[in-house]
Motif scaffolding. Structure first.
Motif, PDB file in Angstrom:
ATOM      1  N   ASP A   1      25.519 196.412 -23.671  1.00  0.00           N
ATOM      2  CA  ASP A   1      24.224 195.855 -24.063  1.00  0.00           C
ATOM      3  C   ASP A   1      23.606 195.002 -22.962  1.00  0.00           C
ATOM      4  OD1 ASP A   1      25.887 193.700 -24.127  1.00  0.00           O
ATOM      5  OD2 ASP A   1      25.464 193.125 -26.206  1.00  0.00           O
TER       6      ASP A   1
ATOM      7  N   SER B   1      20.023 205.820 -30.545  1.00  0.00           N
ATOM      8  CA  SER B   1      19.875 204.541 -31.249  1.00  0.00           C
ATOM      9  C   SER B   1      20.383 203.367 -30.439  1.00  0.00           C
ATOM     10  CB  SER B   1      20.610 204.611 -32.591  1.00  0.00           C
ATOM     11  OG  SER B   1      21.993 204.885 -32.375  1.00  0.00           O
ATOM     12  N   SER B   2      21.335 203.639 -29.518  1.00  0.00           N
ATOM     13  CA  SER B   2      21.906 202.536 -28.732  1.00  0.00           C
ATOM     14  C   SER B   2      20.876 201.871 -27.830  1.00  0.00           C
ATOM     15  CB  SER B   2      23.086 203.045 -27.898  1.00  0.00           C
ATOM     16  OG  SER B   2      22.677 204.100 -27.052  1.00  0.00           O
TER      17      SER B   2
ATOM     18  N   LYS C   1      19.444 198.815 -29.251  1.00  0.00           N
ATOM     19  CA  LYS C   1      20.390 197.712 -29.413  1.00  0.00           C
ATOM     20  C   LYS C   1      20.517 196.886 -28.133  1.00  0.00           C
ATOM     21  CE  LYS C   1      23.093 200.301 -32.816  1.00  0.00           C
ATOM     22  NZ  LYS C   1      24.415 200.909 -33.136  1.00  0.00           N
ATOM     23  N   GLN C   2      19.721 197.259 -27.117  1.00  0.00           N
ATOM     24  CA  GLN C   2      19.762 196.516 -25.853  1.00  0.00           C
ATOM     25  C   GLN C   2      18.889 195.268 -25.993  1.00  0.00           C
ATOM     26  OE1 GLN C   2      21.804 197.652 -23.265  1.00  0.00           O
ATOM     27  NE2 GLN C   2      22.422 199.041 -24.912  1.00  0.00           N
ATOM     28  N   GLU C   3      19.464 194.204 -26.459  1.00  0.00           N
ATOM     29  CA  GLU C   3      18.707 193.012 -26.846  1.00  0.00           C
ATOM     30  C   GLU C   3      17.924 192.389 -25.698  1.00  0.00           C
ATOM     31  OE1 GLU C   3      21.283 190.282 -28.774  1.00  0.00           O
ATOM     32  OE2 GLU C   3      21.653 191.584 -30.504  1.00  0.00           O
TER      33      GLU C   3
ATOM     34  N   SER D   1      13.920 200.143 -35.493  1.00  0.00           N
ATOM     35  CA  SER D   1      14.867 199.234 -34.812  1.00  0.00           C
ATOM     36  C   SER D   1      14.299 198.690 -33.517  1.00  0.00           C
ATOM     37  CB  SER D   1      16.178 199.970 -34.525  1.00  0.00           C
ATOM     38  OG  SER D   1      16.802 200.388 -35.711  1.00  0.00           O
TER      39      SER D   1
ATOM     40  N   LYS E   1      13.559 195.006 -32.980  1.00  0.00           N
ATOM     41  CA  LYS E   1      14.572 194.005 -32.639  1.00  0.00           C
ATOM     42  C   LYS E   1      14.553 193.640 -31.162  1.00  0.00           C
ATOM     43  CE  LYS E   1      17.654 195.723 -36.274  1.00  0.00           C
ATOM     44  NZ  LYS E   1      18.990 196.324 -36.558  1.00  0.00           N
TER      45      LYS E   1
END
Length: 836
Positions: free
Chosen positions: A399, A417-418, A421-423, A443, A446
């Motif tokens: 991430d 989808s990953s 998730k990379q904030e 998503s 986020k």
């Protein structure tokens, strides 16, 4: 266990020593405190004056306190003299005058004023009075003018940094004195200081103690002396971006301590061979971007195992990435972009666990993107755009990613989808893969640090997540997909959006009024959708708007005049073509299009403010051809109102839009004449007035538009001769077809005498009835003359009827008729002779 007993004598000696230490320390002298406070008061504190500061250091400077305890102030503990002043990044704004109290601090040894804004102050000659200075840093502080020769009096200087002051220049005489007098220099940084008049060979006498030399962007030209590369203590050398610099980098006898080398964008020859590599074993930073590399064996670079930064971009390497690159386990930064590297990427890079930035764009790589790239644990930036990669995008296993650009490849399938998730992700560009499918996951909401999102030119479907109207995006480009639904209804207040492109989808509904909350928006492209609405006049309140494209929707109704001051004053491109707008042309807006009233010589591309690497793009009809401009120059000016139901005349005020390069009013129901004021549009390259109801003659003034390459006046009701000469000789029949009343060589119809222009262009303003008869002879005079003539004609007719054709009257009329006929024939003969 307790402490050993202390004798009375020992205790007395201890107290005496402690008292001596205290008494030997002095507070800051009052005159020094006063000088510092007066220096502070001569500047304002402005957060924009420094690049990355949280608080100004001078806030701690209070009258009545010891200045030796103030932030940024260092004193000699024995004398109390101020010996160091570090005000770097202190938000100081104002002019540093030569009578500043700063120059009364005679004991200064270190002076650090970098990253402030001294408002183009000249560097005072009084800097030369700081005879004890060992460090002087004026980096990035908006100084201007000539570097004073008094700087060369600072013979104790070890470090001199005048870099990043773009309006600062250094004369040859002054530079020669620096080389000759400052013999203790170890660090010299003159980046971006104008040294275009300095001969490179004057560097030959630099001190052998020099360890760091930075001369990038200095405008140096000519052959660089080879002995500089041999200085025994030289650790860092940066000569980059001096494109006129030539010479050769030696392959032997190099300093074995050289760790940082940058020759990017120079013409200095580098022979990449064994001798050179064996002499650069200590190298940690190598920047050879756009360099003159000779005998380029990339395999040899695998021996430089200390490398942490390697930039070989913009060269002509055409091999595969060599397997020896797997030895560069310390690499943190690798840039091989803009070469001709080929083949699939195998396992050459899978050992680079410290790699944070990998740039391989604009090459000829093929195959799938290896999954190990997405598994590199430290990777923050990955740029693979404009290659020939195929297949699906692998899931990202860490991430840490902040920048991802996989655009212009042949990737397919859904977005993994990953990625969402990379904030810490700030930039996501997956454009122009065509076969990327699926929906944009909610998503994505986020990703709170996301600033650039470009998923254009793919096959994405579904709706636009509502959060994309309320997050902190600078760039939102979802154009050329299959997105449906409506535009997100709520754009939050004070958002940061600068570029909005939703062109080429199937979006319906209305344009949300909340878009006016995007106060810094520069580009809106909503073209080629199914939006049903009236003209969004509320957009005129966006004071920074430069491009507005609403073409090919279902917009209708009148385009009324402006309701705000300076409406659309910065608009460069205004395209509302292929809709159902009606009524007269929006003359009121034409009066406020200030950016279209002047040309712009600035040839830079429009891009995001804080992401200069992201250039704005737009799809537009240019000279009759539908084109996607992947970059938009600041110079472009376009007005396209074609394919609507506009009626009435072309307003004369259009002649004010002198910066226009393209004007398209075709396929409307415009009437009246072509305004001769269009001849004022001297930058015009394309003019399309076809398929209207225009009448009268073609103004000869249009022949003076020397840049005009495209002219379409077809399918109107124009008449008379097509102007000859100048630009009109370059247009063929297609420019004039469908105007049965036109004559001239282009339409193969000969013009006769009664079709010849009766007045020269200077005699009247063709196409403008208000000036047809010249100044002082308007429509009232015409009516009066017409009335008098009518009365006289009726009276004469009655006389003829009653007198049965009196001979005197017939002779008078016949004589006049014959005389006029002879004059007409004679004038026609002259006119035809001139034409031939």
């Amino acid at each position: 266990m307790g402490f050993p007993p202390i004798s009375s004598l020992s205790f007395i000696l201890f107290l005496f020593h402690f008292h001596s230490t205290i008494s030997s320390s002095h507070f800051c002298a009052p005159h020094q405190s006063l000088s510092l406070l007066q220096f502070k008061e001569s500047f304002s504190i402005n957060s924009s004056a420094s690049w990355n500061c949280h608080h100004p250091k001078t806030e701690s400077w209070k009258e009545g306190t010891d200045c030796c305890l103030w932030d940024g102030v260092t004193c000699d503990l024995k004398t109390g003299h101020v010996t160091g002043l570090d005000l770097a990044c202190s938000m100081l704004y104002g002019t540093l005058h030569s009578n500043s109290t700063l120059f009364s601090l005679h004991h200064l040894q270190k002076l650090h004023l970098s990253d402030n804004d001294f408002n183009f102050s000249h560097i005072s000659s009084r800097f030369g009075q700081f005879s004890n200075l060992t460090l002087l840093n004026l980096n990035f502080s908006v100084f201007a003018g000539q570097v004073p020769s008094e700087i060369t009096h600072l013979s104790k200087l070890v470090s001199l940094d005048l870099s990043d002051n773009d309006d600062l220049s250094l004369e040859p005489i002054c530079f020669n004195k620096i080389v000759r007098n400052l013999t203790n220099l170890r660090e010299l940084d003159l980046e971006c200081v104008n040294m275009s008049l300095v001969a490179p060979n004057s560097l030959m006498n630099l001190s052998s103690s020099l360890s760091s030399l930075s001369l990038q962007y200095c405008g140096l030209q000519g052959k660089f002396p080879g002995n500089i590369f041999l200085l025994p203590n030289l650790e860092s050398l940066d000569l980059s971006y001096n494109e006129g610099l030539t010479g050769s980098f030696p392959s032997s006898n190099l300093s074995n301590v050289l760790s940082d080398l940058s020759l990017s964008n120079t013409r200095i020859s580098v022979y990449l061979e064994n001798n050179l590599i064996s002499n650069l074993k200590s190298l940690e930073y190598m920047f050879l971007r756009n360099c003159n590399i000779i005998r380029s064996d990339l395999t040899l670079l695998g021996n430089l195992t200390n490398l942490t930064y390697l930039d070989l971009s913009n060269n002509n390497f055409s091999s595969q990435i060599p397997s020896s690159f797997g030895n560069l386990v310390n690499l943190s930064y690798l840039d091989l972009s803009n070469n001709q590297l080929v083949g699939p990427i195998h396992s050459q890079l899978n050992t680079l666990s410290n790699l944070r930035n990998l740039y391989l764009s604009n090459n000829l790589f093929n195959g799938t993107i290896p999954s190990f790239l997405f598994a590199l644990p430290s990777l923050q930036s990955l740029d693979l755009h404009n290659n020939n990669f195929i297949g699906n995008i692998s899931e990202i296993q860490h991430d840490s990613l902040r920048f991802l650009d996989l655009s212009n490849n042949h990737l397919l399938g859904p977005i993994p989808s990953s990625i969402f998730k990379q904030e810490n992700l700030t930039t996501l560009i997956l454009a122009s893969n065509s076969k990327l499918t699926g929906e944009i996951s909610s998503s994505i909401c986020k990703l709170r640090f996301l600033r650039v999102l470009d998923l254009s030119n793919n096959s994405l479907s579904g709706s636009i997540p509502l959060c994309l109207g309320s997050n902190m995006l600078l760039v939102l480009h979802l154009g050329m997909n299959n997105l449906q639904g409506t535009i997100p209804l709520t754009f939050s207040k004070d958002n940061s959006l600068e570029y909005l492109n939703l062109n080429g989808n199937e979006l319906e509904g209305k344009i949300p009024p909340s878009i006016i909350n995007c106060t810094i928006l520069e580009v809106i492209d909503l073209g080629n959708n199914k939006i049903e609405d009236t003209f969004p006049s509320f957009l005129e309140r966006l004071s920074e708007l430069q491009i507005l494209v609403l073409k090919s929707n279902k917009l209708q109704g009148f385009v009324k005049g402006p309701t705000a001051y300076n409406s659309f004053s910065k608009l460069r491109i205004f395209d509302i073509s292929h809709n159902n707008f009606s009524g007269p042309l929006p003359t009121g807006y034409f009066n406020s299009l200030e950016a279209m009233m002047a040309s712009d010589q600035n040839m830079i591309y429009m891009n995001a403010t804080n992401y200069s690497s992201y250039a704005y793009s737009i799809e537009m009809t240019w000279k009759g051809v539908e084109i996607e401009f992947t970059k938009i120059r600041n110079t472009i000016r376009v007005l396209d109102l074609s394919n609507n139901n506009f009626t009435g005349e072309i307003p004369k005020v259009m002649g004010k839009l002198k910066g226009l390069q393209q004007l398209n009013l075709s396929h409307n129901s415009l009437t009246g004449h072509i305004q001769s004021s269009l001849g004022n549009l001297t930058n015009l390259e394309s003019l399309d007035l076809s398929s209207n109801l225009l009448t009268g003659r073609i103004p000869t003034q249009l022949g003076g538009l020397t840049f005009l390459a495209i002219l379409n006046l077809s399918h109107n009701q124009l008449e008379g001769p097509i102007p000859s000469g100048e630009q009109f000789n370059t247009f063929d029949a297609s420019s004039f077809e469908g105007n049965l009343g036109l004559c001239g060589s282009q339409v193969l119809k000969k013009c006769y005498g009664d079709e010849a222009p009766s007045l020269s262009p200077s005699s009247f303003d063709e196409g403008d009835d208000s000036t047809l008869f010249g100044e002082g002879f308007g429509w009232k005079a015409v009516i009066v003359g017409y009335g008098c003539g009518f009365v006289f004609g009726v009276a004469m007719g009655y006389v003829v009827f009653r007198t049965k054709k009196p001979a005197w009257f017939l002779r008078m009329v016949e004589d006049k008729w014959n005389l006029q006929s002879k004059k007409t024939k004679k004038n026609v003969g002259r006119y035809v002779a001139r034409r031939n």
